[in-house]
Design a protein around this motif. Sequence first.
Motif, PDB file in Angstrom:
ATOM      1  N   THR A  63       0.853  -1.185   0.000  1.00 56.02           N
ATOM      2  CA  THR A  63       0.000   0.000   0.000  1.00 56.02           C
ATOM      3  C   THR A  63       0.892   1.238   0.000  1.00 56.02           C
ATOM      4  N   GLN A  64       0.620   2.133  -0.938  1.00 49.84           N
ATOM      5  CA  GLN A  64       1.438   3.337  -1.102  1.00 49.84           C
ATOM      6  C   GLN A  64       0.538   4.567  -1.175  1.00 49.84           C
ATOM      7  N   VAL A  65       1.008   5.643  -0.583  1.00 48.22           N
ATOM      8  CA  VAL A  65       0.309   6.924  -0.676  1.00 48.22           C
ATOM      9  C   VAL A  65       1.301   7.944  -1.222  1.00 48.22           C
ATOM     10  N   ALA A  66       1.082   8.370  -2.448  1.00 43.08           N
ATOM     11  CA  ALA A  66       1.951   9.364  -3.073  1.00 43.08           C
ATOM     12  C   ALA A  66       1.274  10.729  -3.037  1.00 43.08           C
ATOM     13  N   PHE A  67       2.075  11.780  -2.877  1.00 43.38           N
ATOM     14  CA  PHE A  67       1.527  13.139  -2.918  1.00 43.38           C
ATOM     15  C   PHE A  67       2.169  13.899  -4.068  1.00 43.38           C
ATOM     16  N   SER A  68       1.411  14.815  -4.648  1.00 48.00           N
ATOM     17  CA  SER A  68       1.929  15.680  -5.702  1.00 48.00           C
ATOM     18  C   SER A  68       1.513  17.120  -5.434  1.00 48.00           C
ATOM     19  N   VAL A  69       2.459  18.022  -5.686  1.00 45.85           N
ATOM     20  CA  VAL A  69       2.196  19.458  -5.598  1.00 45.85           C
ATOM     21  C   VAL A  69       2.805  20.127  -6.829  1.00 45.85           C
ATOM     22  N   SER A  70       2.434  21.376  -7.054  1.00 48.69           N
ATOM     23  CA  SER A  70       3.034  22.166  -8.119  1.00 48.69           C
ATOM     24  C   SER A  70       4.256  22.886  -7.563  1.00 48.69           C
ATOM     25  N   HIS A  71       5.415  22.666  -8.171  1.00 52.93           N
ATOM     26  CA  HIS A  71       6.659  23.284  -7.718  1.00 52.93           C
ATOM     27  C   HIS A  71       6.932  24.554  -8.511  1.00 52.93           C
ATOM     28  N   MET A  72       6.613  25.708  -7.891  1.00 55.90           N
ATOM     29  CA  MET A  72       6.852  27.026  -8.466  1.00 55.90           C
ATOM     30  C   MET A  72       6.130  27.223  -9.792  1.00 55.90           C
ATOM     31  N   GLY A  73       5.066  26.447 -10.027  1.00 54.83           N
ATOM     32  CA  GLY A  73       4.329  26.571 -11.268  1.00 54.83           C
ATOM     33  C   GLY A  73       5.083  26.054 -12.476  1.00 54.83           C
ATOM     34  N   ILE A  74       6.214  25.372 -12.238  1.00 54.02           N
ATOM     35  CA  ILE A  74       7.059  24.905 -13.333  1.00 54.02           C
ATOM     36  C   ILE A  74       6.839  23.426 -13.615  1.00 54.02           C
ATOM     37  N   SER A  75       6.784  22.636 -12.546  1.00 55.37           N
ATOM     38  CA  SER A  75       6.660  21.192 -12.725  1.00 55.37           C
ATOM     39  C   SER A  75       5.955  20.591 -11.526  1.00 55.37           C
ATOM     40  N   PRO A  76       5.324  19.436 -11.717  1.00 50.55           N
ATOM     41  CA  PRO A  76       4.789  18.728 -10.559  1.00 50.55           C
ATOM     42  C   PRO A  76       5.931  18.089  -9.788  1.00 50.55           C
ATOM     43  N   PHE A  77       5.751  17.946  -8.480  1.00 49.58           N
ATOM     44  CA  PHE A  77       6.756  17.269  -7.651  1.00 49.58           C
ATOM     45  C   PHE A  77       6.029  16.277  -6.766  1.00 49.58           C
ATOM     46  N   ALA A  78       6.561  15.060  -6.678  1.00 45.38           N
ATOM     47  CA  ALA A  78       5.883  13.999  -5.952  1.00 45.38           C
ATOM     48  C   ALA A  78       6.789  13.384  -4.896  1.00 45.38           C
ATOM     49  N   GLY A  79       6.163  12.842  -3.871  1.00 49.04           N
ATOM     50  CA  GLY A  79       6.823  12.042  -2.850  1.00 49.04           C
ATOM     51  C   GLY A  79       5.843  10.986  -2.391  1.00 49.04           C
ATOM     52  N   TRP A  80       6.202  10.248  -1.365  1.00 52.55           N
ATOM     53  CA  TRP A  80       5.311   9.157  -0.961  1.00 52.55           C
ATOM     54  C   TRP A  80       5.463   8.819   0.517  1.00 52.55           C
ATOM     55  N   PHE A  81       4.423   8.149   1.016  1.00 50.59           N
ATOM     56  CA  PHE A  81       4.391   7.617   2.380  1.00 50.59           C
ATOM     57  C   PHE A  81       4.202   6.100   2.299  1.00 50.59           C
ATOM     58  N   SER A  82       4.663   5.404   3.328  1.00 46.07           N
ATOM     59  CA  SER A  82       4.503   3.950   3.380  1.00 46.07           C
ATOM     60  C   SER A  82       4.169   3.544   4.812  1.00 46.07           C
ATOM     61  N   GLY A  83       4.022   2.238   5.018  1.00 46.67           N
ATOM     62  CA  GLY A  83       3.759   1.738   6.372  1.00 46.67           C
ATOM     63  C   GLY A  83       2.325   1.901   6.825  1.00 46.67           C
ATOM     64  N   ALA A  84       1.394   1.960   5.888  1.00 50.66           N
ATOM     65  CA  ALA A  84      -0.015   2.138   6.260  1.00 50.66           C
ATOM     66  C   ALA A  84      -0.532   0.957   7.071  1.00 50.66           C
ATOM     67  N   SER A  85      -1.493   1.245   7.928  1.00 46.37           N
ATOM     68  CA  SER A  85      -2.198   0.208   8.681  1.00 46.37           C
ATOM     69  C   SER A  85      -3.664   0.587   8.739  1.00 46.37           C
ATOM     70  N   GLY A  86      -4.507  -0.401   9.036  1.00 47.82           N
ATOM     71  CA  GLY A  86      -5.928  -0.105   9.145  1.00 47.82           C
ATOM     72  C   GLY A  86      -6.789  -1.266   8.699  1.00 47.82           C
ATOM     73  N   SER A  87      -8.084  -1.000   8.617  1.00 45.52           N
ATOM     74  CA  SER A  87      -9.013  -2.070   8.273  1.00 45.52           C
ATOM     75  C   SER A  87     -10.194  -1.520   7.490  1.00 45.52           C
ATOM     76  N   MET A  88     -10.877  -2.434   6.808  1.00 52.73           N
ATOM     77  CA  MET A  88     -12.057  -2.092   6.036  1.00 52.73           C
ATOM     78  C   MET A  88     -13.072  -3.218   6.169  1.00 52.73           C
ATOM     79  N   LYS A  89     -14.296  -2.876   6.507  1.00 54.03           N
ATOM     80  CA  LYS A  89     -15.399  -3.825   6.500  1.00 54.03           C
ATOM     81  C   LYS A  89     -16.184  -3.592   5.226  1.00 54.03           C
ATOM     82  N   LEU A  90     -16.309  -4.646   4.415  1.00 53.62           N
ATOM     83  CA  LEU A  90     -16.859  -4.492   3.077  1.00 53.62           C
ATOM     84  C   LEU A  90     -17.789  -5.642   2.731  1.00 53.62           C
ATOM     85  N   ASP A  91     -18.964  -5.287   2.242  1.00 55.46           N
ATOM     86  CA  ASP A  91     -19.896  -6.253   1.666  1.00 55.46           C
ATOM     87  C   ASP A  91     -20.330  -5.684   0.319  1.00 55.46           C
TER      88      ASP A  91
END
Length: 208
Positions: free
Chosen positions: A50-78
Amino acid sequence: MRRFILAASLAAAAVAVPLTAQMHRPDMLHGAGAPTDVKAGTYAVESGHTQVAFSVSHMGISPFAGWFSGASGSMKLDPAHLDATTLSVSIPVDSVQTTSGKLVEELKSADWLDAGKYPTATFRSTKVTALGPDAARIEGQLTLHGVTKPAVIDARFFGAATNPMSKKPSIGFLGRLSFNRSEFGVTKYVPLVSDRTVLVINAAFELQ
């Protein structure tokens, strides 16, 4: 901000586009199975994929991305009662990574995310609405930097199969969530680094 940053494959295009275009699967990638293959039950976040990437606009010139890891949690689904779905996910803030080691340290500092004081970011669902056979709108509460605000994840089914390693039924989704970081007290370099922030979520779950 006039620009909406769409992150796809950890990048973004600074143009506004319809939701259906935003939510396509990653180019040239195809998941297994179909939404009808999803089993009802309680699922745990499969942290290693599971990955969570973020993107922002860097000075209006280019997009810039990074990411987070180590997610935890649960989902109940039917799948037969999608509106009853509940989701709760946490991400360790100090897992943040970018292509710049200096920036990583800055992002963890009090000037940005203040990982020491606010070690986790969380999302908890409050309402789930089906948007067709393979998509859903997940409304909830996003907590970041000690601030909690309403937020929406636009989610699309990616795949369903039995994981050959764990032998557990598993499912994956692609999600998009956007917000103004200043509303969470993260204001460094706005507007040179855009206030608007887009999260791309590659989510993997295993049936418990």
